[in-house]
Design a protein around this motif. Structure first.
Motif, PDB file in Angstrom:
ATOM      1  N   ARG A   1       0.829  -1.220   0.000  1.00 14.88           N
ATOM      2  CA  ARG A   1       0.000   0.000   0.000  1.00 14.88           C
ATOM      3  C   ARG A   1       0.860   1.265   0.000  1.00 14.88           C
ATOM      4  NH1 ARG A   1      -4.102  -3.150   3.920  1.00 14.88           N
ATOM      5  NH2 ARG A   1      -5.207  -4.218   2.221  1.00 14.88           N
TER       6      ARG A   1
ATOM      7  N   ILE B   1       3.702   1.423  -1.521  1.00 11.48           N
ATOM      8  CA  ILE B   1       4.135   1.531  -2.926  1.00 11.48           C
ATOM      9  C   ILE B   1       3.011   2.130  -3.775  1.00 11.48           C
ATOM     10  CG2 ILE B   1       4.786   0.192  -4.987  1.00 11.48           C
ATOM     11  CD1 ILE B   1       6.243  -1.750  -2.997  1.00 11.48           C
ATOM     12  N   LYS B   2       1.791   1.691  -3.518  1.00 11.09           N
ATOM     13  CA  LYS B   2       0.666   2.270  -4.266  1.00 11.09           C
ATOM     14  C   LYS B   2       0.590   3.780  -4.020  1.00 11.09           C
ATOM     15  CE  LYS B   2      -3.722   1.353  -3.351  1.00 11.09           C
ATOM     16  NZ  LYS B   2      -5.033   0.639  -3.289  1.00 11.09           N
TER      17      LYS B   2
ATOM     18  N   VAL C   1       3.105   5.445  -6.179  1.00  5.73           N
ATOM     19  CA  VAL C   1       2.693   5.520  -7.585  1.00  5.73           C
ATOM     20  C   VAL C   1       1.641   6.620  -7.760  1.00  5.73           C
ATOM     21  CG1 VAL C   1       1.670   4.266  -9.532  1.00  5.73           C
ATOM     22  CG2 VAL C   1       3.249   3.085  -8.001  1.00  5.73           C
ATOM     23  N   GLU C   2       0.748   6.732  -6.786  1.00  5.85           N
ATOM     24  CA  GLU C   2      -0.266   7.794  -6.860  1.00  5.85           C
ATOM     25  C   GLU C   2       0.375   9.181  -6.772  1.00  5.85           C
ATOM     26  OE1 GLU C   2      -4.035   5.211  -5.083  1.00  5.85           O
ATOM     27  OE2 GLU C   2      -2.783   6.381  -3.725  1.00  5.85           O
TER      28      GLU C   2
ATOM     29  N   ILE D   1       3.340   9.892  -7.937  1.00  4.19           N
ATOM     30  CA  ILE D   1       3.908  10.120  -9.279  1.00  4.19           C
ATOM     31  C   ILE D   1       2.801  10.620 -10.212  1.00  4.19           C
ATOM     32  CG2 ILE D   1       4.973   9.003 -11.299  1.00  4.19           C
ATOM     33  CD1 ILE D   1       6.190   6.934  -9.285  1.00  4.19           C
ATOM     34  N   GLU D   2       1.668   9.948 -10.157  1.00  5.13           N
ATOM     35  CA  GLU D   2       0.532  10.321 -11.007  1.00  5.13           C
ATOM     36  C   GLU D   2       0.120  11.785 -10.749  1.00  5.13           C
ATOM     37  OE1 GLU D   2      -2.864   7.874 -10.258  1.00  5.13           O
ATOM     38  OE2 GLU D   2      -4.048   8.731 -11.897  1.00  5.13           O
TER      39      GLU D   2
ATOM     40  N   VAL E   1      10.094   8.263  -8.869  1.00  2.00           N
ATOM     41  CA  VAL E   1      10.168   6.956  -9.540  1.00  2.00           C
ATOM     42  C   VAL E   1      11.325   6.134  -8.966  1.00  2.00           C
ATOM     43  CG1 VAL E   1      10.509   5.768 -11.751  1.00  2.00           C
ATOM     44  CG2 VAL E   1       9.066   7.793 -11.655  1.00  2.00           C
TER      45      VAL E   1
ATOM     46  N   SER F   1      12.534   6.313  -5.944  1.00  2.00           N
ATOM     47  CA  SER F   1      12.143   5.847  -4.607  1.00  2.00           C
ATOM     48  C   SER F   1      11.175   4.673  -4.700  1.00  2.00           C
ATOM     49  CB  SER F   1      11.450   6.968  -3.824  1.00  2.00           C
ATOM     50  OG  SER F   1      12.349   8.013  -3.585  1.00  2.00           O
ATOM     51  N   CYS F   2      10.259   4.769  -5.620  1.00  2.00           N
ATOM     52  CA  CYS F   2       9.265   3.715  -5.808  1.00  2.00           C
ATOM     53  C   CYS F   2       9.958   2.412  -6.197  1.00  2.00           C
ATOM     54  CB  CYS F   2       8.272   4.160  -6.874  1.00  2.00           C
ATOM     55  SG  CYS F   2       6.876   3.067  -7.068  1.00  2.00           S
TER      56      CYS F   2
END
Lengths: 92, 92, 92, 92
Positions: free
Chosen positions: B16, B18-19, B22-23, B25-26, B42, B44-45
């Motif tokens: 979660r 990680i999600k 990503v959010e 980044i978005e 990116v 870090s992800c």
């Protein structure tokens, strides 16, 4: 951020696909799916993230390190292409 | 999938997080944030995804390749630890 | 070190090929060859090193973490194969 | 190849150190040393190769993609530094 703006739609699609992959990992993990499946999903997600990184680096290189409109020698464009070829080998 | 079941709570938290990355980044991409910020997000992800992979591999190794309850030599446990030490150097 | 002993010839060939690649990097660098050529040589050398690592890990997994002659469940061999499939995706 | 020429001595030392590491792998493998030792040597060698790659990329970026003497905006130098910061996170 000219280059991400330019390709914004394409980039956002990539990022959303990655989000979908992370959600799939969450779902399989939560549903106690097979360990092997999770390992493969994580590997695929990493591949997609590497692809995103390579594209971001390419844009950064062509639009921020080099600047369109700014006088640029052909050798500089060539050097940027050579760099991207190596980056893509690493981030494949 | 005993090991992921056992650490399920911890693993799900990782996924979660990680999600959430990503959010982020978005969001930054959509809001036309700085290119540098996106590059760092990116990276870090990817680090977090590597950490998740290392943990999944460790569980797979200790609970599926080796099997608790199954007779296991001390040298086998040691070999599994040596392997994890190398995997962690790669996925750091 | 049973597995490296067993495949010693093959492993040594791999390592010597890698040494040859490093010597090629040295030669091109010393002779002031093209930067692009050096970048590509280093990328190839890294690929060969990753291949060696994958092979070493496979041997370590099958001969030290699992031990031939020791009672091993079919599921353990399968789990080792699944692990190798992921390792190879990372070290390709 | 101005930048590798300029740092040629330093670069060659790096490459020769890597060659020494590959020779150590060869020696330990040939002498049937411990598997764990070889795994660690290969991991170290990969680290050194990544360090060399990061340095080559930095030179390529500053001397071929950007060209000293050619008019360069401060923002371009900054963008190159940002790119290197990310590259180093990947090739650490």
């Amino acid at each position: 951020m000219s280059h991400t703006t330019k390709n914004k739609g394409k980039m956002l699609s990539r990022v959303r696909r990655i989000k979908g992959q992370v959600e799939a990992i969450e779902r399989v993990l939560d549903g106690e799916g097979e360990c092997e499946e999770i390992l493969q999903l994580v590997a695929s997600c990493r591949g997609a993230l590497n692809g995103l990184m390579a594209e971001l680096i390419e844009g950064h290189l062509k639009f921020h390190v080099l600047v369109p409109g700014q006088m640029t020698l052909p050798s500089q464009l060539e050097a940027a292409d050579e760099l991207m070829a190596v980056v893509k080998r690493y981030f494949n």
